[in-house]
Design an enzyme around this catalytic site. Sequence first.
Site, PDB file in Angstrom:
ATOM      1  N   ASP A   1      -3.109  -3.092  -2.769  1.00  0.00           N
ATOM      2  CA  ASP A   1      -4.295  -2.085  -2.849  1.00  0.00           C
ATOM      3  C   ASP A   1      -4.155  -1.343  -3.999  1.00  0.00           C
ATOM      4  O   ASP A   1      -2.935  -0.990  -4.586  1.00  0.00           O
ATOM      5  CB  ASP A   1      -4.135  -1.115  -1.735  1.00  0.00           C
ATOM      6  CG  ASP A   1      -5.262  -0.270  -1.212  1.00  0.00           C
ATOM      7  OD1 ASP A   1      -5.358   0.775  -0.732  1.00  0.00           O
ATOM      8  OD2 ASP A   1      -6.270  -0.580  -1.884  1.00  0.00           O
ATOM      9  N   ASN A   2      -5.289  -0.520  -4.396  1.00  0.00           N
ATOM     10  CA  ASN A   2      -5.318   0.572  -5.283  1.00  0.00           C
ATOM     11  C   ASN A   2      -4.761   0.219  -6.795  1.00  0.00           C
ATOM     12  O   ASN A   2      -4.383   0.786  -7.509  1.00  0.00           O
ATOM     13  CB  ASN A   2      -4.460   1.555  -5.017  1.00  0.00           C
ATOM     14  CG  ASN A   2      -4.565   2.154  -3.691  1.00  0.00           C
ATOM     15  OD1 ASN A   2      -3.816   1.979  -2.704  1.00  0.00           O
ATOM     16  ND2 ASN A   2      -5.704   2.794  -3.237  1.00  0.00           N
TER      17      ASN A   2
ATOM     18  N   ASP B   1       0.823  -1.329   0.064  1.00  0.00           N
ATOM     19  CA  ASP B   1      -0.001  -0.056  -0.110  1.00  0.00           C
ATOM     20  C   ASP B   1       1.005   1.066  -0.029  1.00  0.00           C
ATOM     21  O   ASP B   1       0.508   2.112   0.653  1.00  0.00           O
ATOM     22  CB  ASP B   1      -0.914   0.050   1.349  1.00  0.00           C
ATOM     23  CG  ASP B   1      -2.077   1.026   1.004  1.00  0.00           C
ATOM     24  OD1 ASP B   1      -2.636   1.290   2.052  1.00  0.00           O
ATOM     25  OD2 ASP B   1      -2.345   1.464  -0.084  1.00  0.00           O
TER      26      ASP B   1
ATOM     27  N   LYS C   1       2.732   3.568  -5.737  1.00  0.00           N
ATOM     28  CA  LYS C   1       2.276   2.268  -6.554  1.00  0.00           C
ATOM     29  C   LYS C   1       3.487   2.073  -7.721  1.00  0.00           C
ATOM     30  O   LYS C   1       3.182   0.887  -8.095  1.00  0.00           O
ATOM     31  CB  LYS C   1       0.902   2.991  -7.428  1.00  0.00           C
ATOM     32  CG  LYS C   1      -0.220   3.628  -6.547  1.00  0.00           C
ATOM     33  CD  LYS C   1      -0.373   2.705  -5.260  1.00  0.00           C
ATOM     34  CE  LYS C   1      -0.845   3.262  -3.945  1.00  0.00           C
ATOM     35  NZ  LYS C   1      -0.962   2.515  -2.668  1.00  0.00           N
TER      36      LYS C   1
ATOM     37  N   GLU D   1     -11.431   4.153  -1.249  1.00  0.00           N
ATOM     38  CA  GLU D   1     -11.842   4.403   0.291  1.00  0.00           C
ATOM     39  C   GLU D   1     -12.329   5.680   0.423  1.00  0.00           C
ATOM     40  O   GLU D   1     -12.397   6.834  -0.209  1.00  0.00           O
ATOM     41  CB  GLU D   1     -10.586   4.443   1.288  1.00  0.00           C
ATOM     42  CG  GLU D   1      -9.408   5.545   0.915  1.00  0.00           C
ATOM     43  CD  GLU D   1      -8.525   4.692   0.129  1.00  0.00           C
ATOM     44  OE1 GLU D   1      -8.704   3.518  -0.834  1.00  0.00           O
ATOM     45  OE2 GLU D   1      -7.229   5.010  -0.192  1.00  0.00           O
TER      46      GLU D   1
END
Length: 221
Positions: free
Chosen positions: A169-170, A141, A144, A199
């Site tokens: 994540d993401n 997380d 990226k 989120e």
Amino acid sequence: TRTSRPQRLLQAVCINAVRGNPDSVIAAIDHFCQNQEWAMNVGDEKGAILDSVVMETSPSTVLELGTYCGYSAVRIMRLLPPATRFITLEMNPDYAAVARQVIQHAGLQDKVCLVEGKSADLIPKMADMFGIRTFDFVFFDHWKDCYLPDIRLLEDCGLLDQGSVVLADNVLCPGAPEYLDYVRSSLRFSSRFYRSHLEYTRVLDGLERSEYLGHRDAQRD
Ligand SMILES: CCNc1ncnc2c1ncn2[C@@H]1O[C@H](/C=C/CNC(=O)c2cc(-c3ccc(F)cc3)cc(O)c2O)[C@@H](O)[C@H]1O
Ligand SMILES: [Mg+2]
């Protein structure tokens, strides 16, 4: 000078969460981000998916890249027994300081090992520093564009074993396209996407779960 957003998030935890109660810390952060100020915690919707993947993996060793304010560290460690080895890496000392206090408010300071520094510098030292050979569960997380180099680094350092799970994540927002291409084309990983939302918003996002299949060669053409 003005407080930072992480400091205001910590203040909301101190005021609204019950000391020693991880669920109340999680609820206080989610309430703050939903009603006061958005912050880049994995959040409650993707957090529920994180919870389920952690519980089905029931890992003995866990690595997290990108502690930020400690929200996912609290989410993960509230589910696991005290014997679990949990290491979370955070390069920003101000964020690390906030995370330590959030984790302490949750009463999980004895279960969480927060190490300040960059993943690329620390991953090669995991065996020496902590005597950890392989991680059963890894949560990505952090920045990226570092997902791909860091999963390659984990492989190169032999820190993934057959059955190790990497949850990222993401993968849609902000997105990690090169990482997705890699884990989905590699014969060494079995990957699946969990569709969700960014989120505290209705924006599409999701988590990618990649299970390490062992030290094989070649790419899927
Ligand atoms: C240099 C790579 N190695 C690193 N090693 C250790 N810690 C690292 C590292 N990178 C970043 N960090 C830390 O991880 C955190 C960074 C996380 C980056 N996350 C995001 O950019 C992010 C961004 C969004 C987002 C989505 C939509 C938007 F409109 C705006 C933001 C949502 C998220 O869930 C995110 O996770 C910070 O605490 C940073 O100091
Ligand atoms: Mg995130």
